[in-house]
Design an enzyme around this catalytic site. Sequence first.
Site, PDB file in Angstrom:
ATOM      1  N   ASP A  36      -3.649   8.010   8.111  1.00 12.07           N
ATOM      2  CA  ASP A  36      -4.622   7.106   8.722  1.00 12.07           C
ATOM      3  C   ASP A  36      -3.930   6.319   9.830  1.00 12.07           C
ATOM      4  OD1 ASP A  36      -3.114   5.230   7.342  1.00 12.07           O
ATOM      5  OD2 ASP A  36      -4.654   4.744   5.869  1.00 12.07           O
ATOM      6  N   HIS A  77      -0.519   4.697   7.347  1.00 10.34           N
ATOM      7  CA  HIS A  77       0.165   5.284   6.202  1.00 10.34           C
ATOM      8  C   HIS A  77       0.510   6.751   6.417  1.00 10.34           C
ATOM      9  CE1 HIS A  77      -2.431   1.949   4.742  1.00 10.34           C
ATOM     10  NE2 HIS A  77      -1.296   1.604   4.149  1.00 10.34           N
ATOM     11  N   SER A 127       0.789  -1.230   0.000  1.00 10.63           N
ATOM     12  CA  SER A 127       0.000   0.000   0.000  1.00 10.63           C
ATOM     13  C   SER A 127       0.822   1.282   0.000  1.00 10.63           C
ATOM     14  CB  SER A 127      -0.938   0.019   1.215  1.00 10.63           C
ATOM     15  OG  SER A 127      -0.209  -0.152   2.418  1.00 10.63           O
TER      16      SER A 127
END
Length: 373
Positions: free
Chosen positions: A337, A340, A46
């Site tokens: 978040d 990240h 991610s």
Amino acid sequence: MSQRVPQNLPFFCLFLLAFLLPCNSSTSERQKHEHKIKGMFVFGSSLVDNGNNNFIKNTIANVDFLPYGIDFPFGPSGRFTNGKNVIDLLGEHLGILSYIPPFTDPSTKGKKLVSGVNYASGGSGILDDTGAFAGNVMNLNAQIRNFESVTLPDLEVQLRSKSRESLPQFLFVVGSGGNDYSLNYFMGMVNSNVSLEEFTANLTTTFSHQLKRLYNLGARKFALMAINPNGCSPMARASSLTRDGCVQHLNRAVHLFNARLKTLVVTLRAQMPGSVLVFVNSYKVIRDIIRDPASKGFNNTGTSCCEVATINEGGTGILCKRGGSICKNRSSHVFFDGLHPTEAVNLVIANKAYASNHKAEVYPMNLKQLSEI
């Protein structure tokens, strides 16, 4: 700071001024390197995913909604941050004029391939079984297979050359491994008798084989991203009831992997003649920010910028709540978040990767030097 020119200035003065005013540095950098690195092929999870999971069904690792992308020019795009990720910012440094397209986008074919392709998939890992928690995501082996079987034949047609001739002009960025700990080892998906050291040794051995596969396909220039200090993330702090510091056993695992990854840079170069590998220590970059945030322009190191959807709300404790609240000064937050980093942190990492001369941050050279080889 821009330099303004009075409108009534005589034409000959404007002509003279054009030679005296300094050129835009970013433009000159792009021009300098436009023939060095043609593009990037990106693999990982991610932190470097730019929208692949948008086109994958049956996965919870999807961020195609606000507040993700609130600061990105095209809004929510599948990037796990508020704006640009580290790949976008590295591309700007290297003079790549367009965003690298995600592999799973049906339009990623033909001429769109000539600047590279991004295969990264949020929730995936180096090991095939990592990511089962996140659903139908593409692990690193699947990403490499897609690169070989789908992209390379089309790329050869577009560039009118064999891939082994063209691929040395591309940078291969690989950022994976974090989920192999958080969504595999620490979730009890391996035999309980396997120690952390044994798991890490197996993980890095698998990773080295995957890098050799890319090398055998023609890759020569590599940027290997360290795993970030996940033990310092808001998710880790919340789950361990640790608010004032980082979760050390998580960071210890990451540190073990990163140390082995740095060693791979040396050992693999001897096993892969003609290759150049660079280790980008994003772990240290973020830890340095957390230890002294004020000096680097940050003031919030422990909480997420967005409202995170909890497990009780059907979330993961990692991702932002769809349409949830968000902090106003996002550039002052380290984390967007539960896991990240913000675009502001991605920018620091990209700047260090490209230009730092500190071996502890980027080893054995920076990406600017790599691009000149």
